[in-house]
Design a protein around this motif. Structure first.
Motif, mmCIF file in Angstrom:
data_model
loop_
_atom_site.group_PDB
_atom_site.id
_atom_site.type_symbol
_atom_site.label_atom_id
_atom_site.label_comp_id
_atom_site.label_asym_id
_atom_site.label_seq_id
_atom_site.Cartn_x
_atom_site.Cartn_y
_atom_site.Cartn_z
ATOM 1 N N SER A 111 -0.357 -8.170 12.747
ATOM 2 C CA SER A 111 0.430 -6.936 12.648
ATOM 3 C C SER A 111 0.174 -5.986 13.809
ATOM 4 O O SER A 111 0.915 -5.021 13.993
ATOM 5 N N VAL A 112 -0.888 -6.245 14.569
ATOM 6 C CA VAL A 112 -1.201 -5.408 15.733
ATOM 7 C C VAL A 112 -1.405 -6.284 16.970
ATOM 8 O O VAL A 112 -2.088 -5.909 17.917
ATOM 9 N N GLY A 113 -0.777 -7.460 16.967
ATOM 10 C CA GLY A 113 -1.059 -8.470 17.973
ATOM 11 C C GLY A 113 -0.394 -8.302 19.323
ATOM 12 O O GLY A 113 -0.708 -9.030 20.262
ATOM 13 N N GLY A 114 0.524 -7.352 19.440
ATOM 14 C CA GLY A 114 1.220 -7.173 20.706
ATOM 15 C C GLY A 114 2.220 -6.044 20.597
ATOM 16 O O GLY A 114 2.288 -5.336 19.579
ATOM 17 N N LYS A 115 3.015 -5.856 21.629
ATOM 18 C CA LYS A 115 3.950 -4.735 21.683
ATOM 19 C C LYS A 115 4.888 -4.698 20.486
ATOM 20 O O LYS A 115 5.001 -3.679 19.803
ATOM 21 N N GLN A 116 5.596 -5.776 20.219
ATOM 22 C CA GLN A 116 6.572 -5.773 19.134
ATOM 23 C C GLN A 116 5.912 -5.566 17.778
ATOM 24 O O GLN A 116 6.425 -4.823 16.933
ATOM 25 N N ALA A 117 4.775 -6.224 17.574
ATOM 26 C CA ALA A 117 4.082 -6.089 16.291
ATOM 27 C C ALA A 117 3.604 -4.653 16.082
ATOM 28 O O ALA A 117 3.747 -4.092 14.982
ATOM 29 N N ILE A 118 3.047 -4.046 17.104
ATOM 30 C CA ILE A 118 2.557 -2.675 16.966
ATOM 31 C C ILE A 118 3.719 -1.706 16.761
ATOM 32 O O ILE A 118 3.631 -0.765 15.961
ATOM 33 N N GLU A 119 4.820 -1.923 17.452
ATOM 34 C CA GLU A 119 6.000 -1.074 17.229
ATOM 35 C C GLU A 119 6.478 -1.182 15.783
ATOM 36 O O GLU A 119 6.861 -0.178 15.173
ATOM 37 N N THR A 138 4.609 -1.985 13.199
ATOM 38 C CA THR A 138 3.592 -1.305 12.391
ATOM 39 C C THR A 138 3.789 0.209 12.417
ATOM 40 O O THR A 138 3.759 0.871 11.380
ATOM 41 N N ILE A 139 4.019 0.760 13.598
ATOM 42 C CA ILE A 139 4.228 2.205 13.707
ATOM 43 C C ILE A 139 5.471 2.638 12.933
ATOM 44 O O ILE A 139 5.482 3.681 12.274
ATOM 45 N N GLY A 140 6.510 1.817 12.983
ATOM 46 C CA GLY A 140 7.719 2.127 12.213
ATOM 47 C C GLY A 140 7.457 2.157 10.722
ATOM 48 O O GLY A 140 7.987 3.016 10.000
ATOM 49 N N ILE A 141 6.643 1.225 10.244
ATOM 50 C CA ILE A 141 6.292 1.195 8.815
ATOM 51 C C ILE A 141 5.496 2.436 8.446
ATOM 52 O O ILE A 141 5.758 3.092 7.430
ATOM 53 N N VAL A 142 4.520 2.783 9.269
ATOM 54 C CA VAL A 142 3.687 3.952 8.993
ATOM 55 C C VAL A 142 4.527 5.232 9.033
ATOM 56 O O VAL A 142 4.356 6.123 8.201
ATOM 57 N N ARG A 143 5.457 5.316 9.975
ATOM 58 C CA ARG A 143 6.321 6.506 10.075
ATOM 59 C C ARG A 143 7.048 6.771 8.753
ATOM 60 O O ARG A 143 7.249 7.925 8.362
ATOM 61 N N GLY A 144 7.422 5.716 8.080
ATOM 62 C CA GLY A 144 8.120 5.868 6.803
ATOM 63 C C GLY A 144 7.237 6.321 5.658
ATOM 64 O O GLY A 144 7.734 6.589 4.563
ATOM 65 N N ARG A 145 5.914 6.401 5.885
ATOM 66 C CA ARG A 145 4.972 6.800 4.832
ATOM 67 C C ARG A 145 4.278 8.132 5.144
ATOM 68 O O ARG A 145 3.334 8.507 4.450
ATOM 69 N N LEU A 146 4.703 8.832 6.172
ATOM 70 C CA LEU A 146 3.963 10.017 6.603
ATOM 71 C C LEU A 146 3.840 11.079 5.519
ATOM 72 O O LEU A 146 2.836 11.796 5.466
ATOM 73 N N SER A 147 4.814 11.160 4.648
ATOM 74 C CA SER A 147 4.754 12.171 3.582
ATOM 75 C C SER A 147 3.644 11.872 2.587
ATOM 76 O O SER A 147 3.249 12.750 1.804
#
Length: 317
Positions: A10-18, A20-29
């Motif tokens: 899930s953090v293995g490279g550019k696409q995977a990290i992007e 992951t960040i998108g998933i986290v962005r949806g949980r910021l609240s």
């Protein structure tokens, strides 16, 4: 507050990290605490780095550190477009790789992957406008003195973690920390053992009384067999606590400080499709017939998944 754990793929490279960040962005609240592993295959490589130290081969150590540095800097340059945070991430990568020396312990070396990935992710998040704080898990993940398979000190972790994590959240949207790593009360760097990142996330979730713990992976839930080895597997919608304990062990369960058994793995999520599965662990599901709560009609002893099986489950997966 929620805890979200992302493994190496899930953090293995550019696409995977992007992703992951998108998933986290949806949980910021929900005030996410993000626990990350090292990038895919990095921990294995770090064992070879330590082999160079163990064999007193400084030339080989420098060669392997160049490889380690180059891989992470490549991800930084691909992932982060803004010069400020790209330079910050590169600086952190340089400092972390330079901290590995001929005098480094094995625990110190093999835990560097989590520090590298978490720093890169924090910088990437900030470059995208997400206010992300980096937190050293060793500020609260206290273990015994076993450097390579540290046993967590739950009382001390529960005392430290809420204060450290709350402080890190000050003015921030998300806190990013590391799985796998720990520290003894005497200040010795430790690790929780291979596969310890899930355990780290579970312990963190317990310590802060998280609403939910999400283990993000590239397998969509609990399946009937290892899909890497078996071509046709099925997703299991519900399993008993005892079966889940057998499958996940300490990564998913622990005992709270009142002595009551507590399921910590609340949700298993499919990283590739961003679909969150509902909880699959049923505390009341019978391990013999798969249905009843008590007075099971199926003859035979119940299964003791901790001390050994007395009989096999009678229901079909």
């Amino acid at each position: 507050m929620i805890v979200m754990k992302f493994g190496g793929t899930s953090v293995g490279g550019k696409q995977a990290i992007e992703r992951t960040i998108g998933i986290v962005r949806g949980r910021l609240s929900q005030r996410p605490v993000v626990v990350v592993s090292a990038m895919s295959k990095v921990t294995d490589f770090l064992y070879t780095v330590y082999d160079a130290i163990d064999s007193a081969d400084s030339s080989l150590l420098e060669e392997r550190l160049r490889e380690l540095r180059a891989r992470h800097l490549s991800v930084v340059n691909e992932l982060i477009s803004g010069p400020l945070w790209r330079e910050e991430a590169a600086s952190r990568v340089e400092a972390l790789t330079a901290s590995i020396t001929m005098s480094s312990s094995m625990a110190s070396v093999i835990s560097k992957g989590e520090y590298l990935s978490s720093n890169i992710i924090v910088c990437a998040m900030n470059s995208l406008g997400i206010r992300a704080a980096w937190l050293d898990a060793r500020s609260y993940m206290v273990t015994d003195e076993d450097a390579l398979k540290g046993e967590p000190d739950f009382d001390e972790i529960c005392r430290r973690a809420p204060k450290e994590i709350d402080a890190a959240f000050s003015g921030q949207d998300v806190v990013v920390t590391q799985g796998f790593v720990g520290i003894s009360k005497n200040g010795t760097e430790t690790v929780l053992g291979r596969g310890g990142s899930d355990f780290s996330a579970s312990i963190t979730g317990m310590a802060v009384d998280a609403d939910v713990i999400e283990i993000w992976t590239d397998v969509d839930g609990v399946r009937s067999a290892d899909p890497r080895k078996v071509p046709a597997t099925r997703c299991i919608p519900k399993i008993s606590f005892e079966e889940a304990f057998e499958l996940f062990g300490n990564a998913a369960f622990d005992v709270d400080r009142n002595g009551k058994r507590k399921s910590l793995l609340s949700r298993i999520s499919d990283f590739m499709t961003k679909k969150a599965k509902k909880p699959v662990i049923d505390e009341n599901l019978c391990v013999r017939c798969g249905v009843c709560v008590s007075n099971c009609p199926v003859p035979g002893k119940a299964i003791d998944f901790v001390n050994g099986r007395e009989s096999a489950p009678q229901y079909d997966y």
